[in-house]
Structures are given as structure tokens and as C-alpha cells.
Design an enzyme around this catalytic site. Structure first.
Site, mmCIF file in Angstrom:
data_model
loop_
_atom_site.group_PDB
_atom_site.id
_atom_site.type_symbol
_atom_site.label_atom_id
_atom_site.label_comp_id
_atom_site.label_asym_id
_atom_site.label_seq_id
_atom_site.Cartn_x
_atom_site.Cartn_y
_atom_site.Cartn_z
ATOM 1 N N GLU A 49 -0.748 -8.100 -2.122
ATOM 2 C CA GLU A 49 0.275 -8.005 -1.058
ATOM 3 C C GLU A 49 -0.453 -6.704 -0.208
ATOM 4 O O GLU A 49 -0.768 -5.654 -0.661
ATOM 5 C CB GLU A 49 1.599 -7.598 -1.703
ATOM 6 C CG GLU A 49 2.688 -7.517 -0.453
ATOM 7 C CD GLU A 49 4.012 -7.193 -0.618
ATOM 8 O OE1 GLU A 49 4.974 -6.931 0.082
ATOM 9 O OE2 GLU A 49 4.241 -7.304 -2.140
ATOM 10 N N HIS A 50 -0.093 -6.959 1.088
ATOM 11 C CA HIS A 50 -0.458 -5.886 2.100
ATOM 12 C C HIS A 50 1.010 -4.919 2.007
ATOM 13 O O HIS A 50 1.895 -4.983 2.665
ATOM 14 C CB HIS A 50 -0.239 -6.393 3.613
ATOM 15 C CG HIS A 50 -1.770 -6.905 4.234
ATOM 16 N ND1 HIS A 50 -2.867 -6.421 3.913
ATOM 17 C CD2 HIS A 50 -1.755 -8.106 4.782
ATOM 18 C CE1 HIS A 50 -3.657 -7.326 4.554
ATOM 19 N NE2 HIS A 50 -3.064 -8.474 4.875
ATOM 20 N N VAL A 51 0.646 -3.631 1.218
ATOM 21 C CA VAL A 51 1.695 -2.916 1.015
ATOM 22 C C VAL A 51 1.012 -1.552 0.401
ATOM 23 O O VAL A 51 0.272 -1.358 -0.055
ATOM 24 C CB VAL A 51 2.875 -3.441 -0.028
ATOM 25 C CG1 VAL A 51 1.895 -3.553 -1.426
ATOM 26 C CG2 VAL A 51 3.973 -2.623 -0.183
ATOM 27 N N ARG A 100 -3.798 -4.710 -0.916
ATOM 28 C CA ARG A 100 -4.751 -4.794 0.237
ATOM 29 C C ARG A 100 -4.495 -4.228 1.485
ATOM 30 O O ARG A 100 -3.376 -4.452 2.181
ATOM 31 C CB ARG A 100 -5.060 -6.532 0.424
ATOM 32 C CG ARG A 100 -3.831 -7.310 0.638
ATOM 33 C CD ARG A 100 -4.475 -8.508 1.011
ATOM 34 N NE ARG A 100 -3.632 -9.662 1.451
ATOM 35 C CZ ARG A 100 -3.530 -10.385 2.334
ATOM 36 N NH1 ARG A 100 -4.938 -10.717 2.859
ATOM 37 N NH2 ARG A 100 -2.811 -11.353 2.655
#
Length: 309
Positions: free
Chosen positions: A92-94, A32
Site C-alpha cells: 500500500e502507498h502508506v 511503497r
């Protein structure tokens, strides 16, 4: 409508535009982006979990966001995701990860995009919100508290006055403040080539990754289109998404909503857009791809009805 446009419309095919079929495992990787409405998507997944017998893997939600991962960190995360059971969703923010580089099965990639300038403005006020800072200071109680002036800083004045926090200089790598101005970075990956702000090279890499790997890149700016495409292209996970969204609209759309963001003057937004040209190119590319997927569904339905009649 021109003949060229008609030709392109007729050649749209939902099957050809569906990268879900290229995945090696029935696992969603939702890497995300920041301030694109991912909290609303998480809330929707919470509703879909029991409806579609999914498993929402929540460990990624607890991780801090890193601008880049080292190669061993990418490999470790890719191995972890590849071992999840079918029907799992990892969030995950990745940045995008190349599973093929590590000879691992490819998951179903999804993400969201948002108007680049609106994203940055949203982050500016989100960073100053009581909600975010309460969480931050709970995690890091010894962190110095910012002065009151910082929390009260007006964005319009910040841009116009040349305040370093609100300057968006093309090709810069190091920013005065971490504000996730590079939406494309979540799609480009972890290479140093992805770091220069508003870089056409980074945008091209991001586009290639989207076109090749992502099943759907949606946008809450076009909720009906986005949910229709998710339901049709990834039915195992998104069956009933529109129904559940309609039932739980208030909770889904209000999660983590930034209520403090004031009106930003049009001239300030225009000043910013001049430095986000390539970021807009990527954003428009993703939106056009989403519309193509949506149109293909409707064209295929018309074609099927004509055959039946």
C-alpha cells in the site's frame, strides 16, 4: 583505500545488517513510495507468488493515498496486517507504521527509493498522463476536467517562471499541488514533525526508522544490487527474484512506465536540487545502506572461501 575504510569493510557483517531476523511475523509490509518503481516490484511479486508459494494481499492496492493516517487508522491497518498468514505480502502507498506502539507483532518492512528530483519530475508528467486521468475520472466522474493548457504545461518553464506548482520551498507543509515531493514521508511516519518539506528533523526520524526496522530499502537504479540483497536477506519471499526478473524483464520494467516525460534542462534540475538537500541526504543514506548490505554479502563469501581453503 585508507586504513579506516579497510577497517569498516572488514567489520561489515550480513547478519548484523539483516533486520529480517527482527520481524515477529513472516509477513512483508511493502509501504511503497510514490514513483519509485513500485509497480515493477508488484509485477515481480506477481511472478514470485507461485514460485515461492506466497499470498499477495491486494486490498491495499485499491486504497487511495493519504498524506497521514489518524491513530485509529494506523492501529486498524496494523491489526489487519498482523493477522495475515505467513508468506503474505501487503502492499500500500502508506507511511511507516509503528507496530510496537500498538503492541502488535512486527512484519518485515521493505521499500524502494529513487533520486528525489527525478521522482518529482516523473510525478509531474504522470499526473498529466492519459492513463492516470482515465482512472481518476472513472472513479470521480463529476470531477471537473482540467484545461488543456494544464496538460501541455512545460516543466522547464514551470520551474523557471515561478509557477506555484513547481516551487519547492523548504519547511513548507501545505503544497500548491500534491506531488509526493517528500520521499522521506513514507519512512518517517504520520507525525506532524514529518510534514515540513526538506526538514532535517523529518529526515532524521526517517533514517532511524529505516536503520531499525527495514530489512531492505532497494532502488531500481541499481537493479542487480537490489535483487541480490532482497534474495539474500529475505530468501523466503525473494528466492529466484533475479532469475524471474531476467525472464520477464520487458513486462516488469515496462509496467506503468512514463513514456511522456521529456528531457529536463540541467539548470532546472540544479535549481531544484538546491531545495532538496535533506531529501538527498536521506536518499543517499538509503543507497549507502543498500551497498553496505551488498558488500557484506561478498565479504562474507570471501571470508568463508578463505576458511574452507
Amino acid at each position: 583505500m585508507t586504513l579506516t575504510t579497510l577497517f569498516h569493510l572488514k567489520t561489515l557483517n550480513a547478519y548484523g545488517l539483516n533486520n529480517t531476523r527482527k520481524a515477529d511475523i513472516d509477513v512483508i509490509f511493502f509501504n511503497r513510495g510514490a514513483k519509485v518503481g513500485s509497480e515493477s516490484m508488484i509485477e515481480l511479486f506477481d511472478k514470485l507468488e507461485s514460485f515461492n508459494n506466497l499470498v499477495i494481499e491486494r486490498e491495499g492496492l485499491k486504497k487511495g493515498t493519504k498524506r497521514q493516517l489518524k491513530m485509529w487508522e494506523q492501529r486498524e491497518l496494523a491489526i489487519n496486517i498482523s493477522q495475515f498468514a505467513d508468506g503474505s505480502v501487503y502492499i500500500e502507498h502508506v507511511n511507516w507504521i509503528d507496530f510496537e506502539e500498538f503492541e502488535l507483532p512486527k512484519p518485515i518492512y521493505i521499500n524502494l527509493v529513487r533520486d528525489p528530483v527525478e521522482r518529482v519530475i516523473s510525478w509531474y508528467y504522470y499526473a498529466r498522463s492519459a492513463y492516470k486521468n482515465a482512472i481518476e475520472y472513472d472513479k470521480f466522474p463529476d470531477k471537473p476536467i482540467r484545461p488543456a493548457e494544464w496538460y501541455k504545461k512545460d516543466f522547464n518553464h514551470c520551474v523557471r517562471s515561478g509557477d506555484p506548482e513547481c516551487q519547492y520551498v523548504p519547511y513548507t507543509v501545505n503544497d500548491f499541488a500534491g506531488d509526493f515531493r517528500r520521499q522521506s514521508l513514507f519512512f518517517c511516519g504520520h507525525s506532524d514533525d514529518c510534514l515540513p518539506f526538506n526538514s532535517p528533523a523529518a529526515i532524521q526520524l526517517a533514517k532511524e526508522n529505516v536503520e531499525r526496522d527495514y530489512a531492505v530499502v532497494g532502488s531500481w537504479e541499481d537493479t542487480n544490487v537490489t535483487l541480490t540483497v532482497f534474495e539474500s536477506y529475505i530468501p523466503r519471499f525473494f528466492n529466484g527474484a533475479k532469475l524471474l526478473f531476467d525472464i520477464h524483464t520487458d513486462k516488469i520494467t515496462n509496467r506503468n512506465k512514463n513514456r511522456r516525460k521529456p528531457k529536463i534542462d540541467p539548470d532546472v534540475k540544479e535549481m531544484m536540487r538546491r531545495n532538496f538537500t535533506n531529501e538527498y541526504d536521506f536518499y543517499n543514506f538509503c543507497k549507502q545502506r543498500l551497498y553496505k548490505q551488498y558488500l557484506a554479502l561478498n565479504l562474507n563469501k570471501v571470508s568463508l572461501m578463505q576458511q574452507l581453503n
